[in-house]
Design an enzyme around this catalytic site. Structure first.
Site, PDB file in Angstrom:
ATOM      1  N   GLU A   1       0.854  -1.186   0.000  1.00 23.54           N
ATOM      2  CA  GLU A   1       0.000   0.000   0.000  1.00 23.54           C
ATOM      3  C   GLU A   1       0.893   1.240   0.000  1.00 23.54           C
ATOM      4  O   GLU A   1       1.995   1.236   0.549  1.00 23.54           O
ATOM      5  CB  GLU A   1      -0.859  -0.017   1.270  1.00 23.54           C
ATOM      6  CG  GLU A   1      -1.735   1.206   1.479  1.00 23.54           C
ATOM      7  CD  GLU A   1      -2.398   1.220   2.853  1.00 23.54           C
ATOM      8  OE1 GLU A   1      -3.433   1.892   2.988  1.00 23.54           O
ATOM      9  OE2 GLU A   1      -1.890   0.557   3.791  1.00 23.54           O
TER      10      GLU A   1
ATOM     11  N   LYS B   1      -9.667   2.068  -1.792  1.00 18.03           N
ATOM     12  CA  LYS B   1      -9.860   1.521  -0.444  1.00 18.03           C
ATOM     13  C   LYS B   1     -11.200   1.954   0.147  1.00 18.03           C
ATOM     14  O   LYS B   1     -11.510   3.141   0.216  1.00 18.03           O
ATOM     15  CB  LYS B   1      -8.708   1.976   0.445  1.00 18.03           C
ATOM     16  CG  LYS B   1      -8.681   1.360   1.835  1.00 18.03           C
ATOM     17  CD  LYS B   1      -7.446   1.874   2.579  1.00 18.03           C
ATOM     18  CE  LYS B   1      -7.310   1.265   3.960  1.00 18.03           C
ATOM     19  NZ  LYS B   1      -6.138   1.857   4.672  1.00 18.03           N
TER      20      LYS B   1
ATOM     21  N   CYS C   1      -4.947  -3.096   3.346  1.00 15.96           N
ATOM     22  CA  CYS C   1      -4.635  -2.856   4.750  1.00 15.96           C
ATOM     23  C   CYS C   1      -5.850  -3.060   5.680  1.00 15.96           C
ATOM     24  O   CYS C   1      -6.250  -4.190   5.933  1.00 15.96           O
ATOM     25  CB  CYS C   1      -4.029  -1.464   4.899  1.00 15.96           C
ATOM     26  SG  CYS C   1      -2.965  -1.258   6.347  1.00 15.96           S
TER      27      CYS C   1
END
Length: 273
Positions: free
Chosen positions: A41, A108, A144
């Site tokens: 990321e 995300k 994440c």
């Protein structure tokens, strides 16, 4: 069999430094026969207040240069970048095929407003899970904090994913590393799915605490086939989708799901007796 490279690199605030690290890691991945390289990321620049300064569109110079390197080495790539959007950014996982063509991008969904952090101050949330086809795999993209949400991984299964690619800049702190390793294995086990999880290597020059390393490859039984520890590393391993079929023949938990029972419960029904 698909040979994949877990490219655990440290990430600087400077995109030019990070681009050189990506190029070097891609060269090493190619020399080891990898068809796919997965980076962390926020490979463009470290997460922080300057992400809005460095964010760029997906046809901007950073991703374009990575695409050129992917084409040169004939290795597909998944890596994290930031796109500008209305005063904030999207935290984006971009997927490039071995010709450098964009196969897809995932923005995300779950933002890290936890452990005292406020990702949503800088990052706008995405609104859709994404599966991309790369190197003979249908990869479900996870970034994440998303890994803490099993419904996200299950949505990717329903979209046809046959492996997960998890990219992270996991933070340090009490129990955090334990959470990371447990969650990677859990998503693999509950979905009987190969799970490629790549985080940033620690950067000793940074003071923000992001990046613990511990990139992992977990098989569909949750067995950790690779754990890279904390140091920078490019590790190449194999994914065998035939192993997924063998595991699911023994452990057919996905086929035992009860969609007729487990559904989204309207809020008005919660707590009723």
């Amino acid at each position: 069999m698909t040979r994949i490279a877990l490219c655990q690199i440290p990430v600087s605030e400077d995109p030019k430094t990070n681009l050189e690290r990506v190029r070097d890691a891609l060269g090493r991945a190619a020399s080891k026969g990898a068809a796919l390289a997965v980076f962390p990321e926020a490979t463009l620049t470290r997460i922080g207040k300057r992400v809005t300064d460095f964010a760029e569109p997906l046809d901007g110079p950073f991703v374009t240069a990575v695409a050129d390197a992917a084409r040169t080495h004939e290795v597909a790539v998944v890596l994290g970048t930031f796109e500008p959007v209305e005063g904030r950014v999207f935290n984006t996982a971009v997927a490039l095929d071995r010709r450098g063509r964009r196969a897809g991008a995932y923005r995300k969904i779950h933002l890290f407003d936890s452990f005292g952090a406020r990702e949503s101050d800088l990052v706008a949330p995405g609104d859709a899970p994404v599966v991309v086809e790369l190197a003979g795999l249908r990869l479900g993209l996870i970034t994440c904090y998303d890994i803490r949400f099993p419904e996200h991984a299950r949505a990717l299964v329903d979209l046809g994913a046959d492996a997960f690619a998890v990219i992270a800049a996991w933070g340090t702190g009490p129990m955090k590393e334990e959470h990371w390793t447990t969650l990677v294995k859990a998503r693999a086990i509950e979905n009987t799915m190969w799970t490629i999880a790549v985080g940033q290597a620690p950067n000793p020059e940074a003071l923000d605490g992001f990046g613990v390393g511990r990139s992992m490859l977990a098989d569909p039984m949750g067995v950790v086939r690779a754990d890279l520890g904390p140091a920078p590393c490019v590790h190449v391993a194999e994914i065998d989708l035939a192993e997924t079929e063998r595991v699911r023949a023994t452990l057919p938990s996905l086929s035992h799901r009860r969609a007729d029972i487990y559904r989204a419960v309207p809020k008005a029904e919660v707590g009723r007796s």
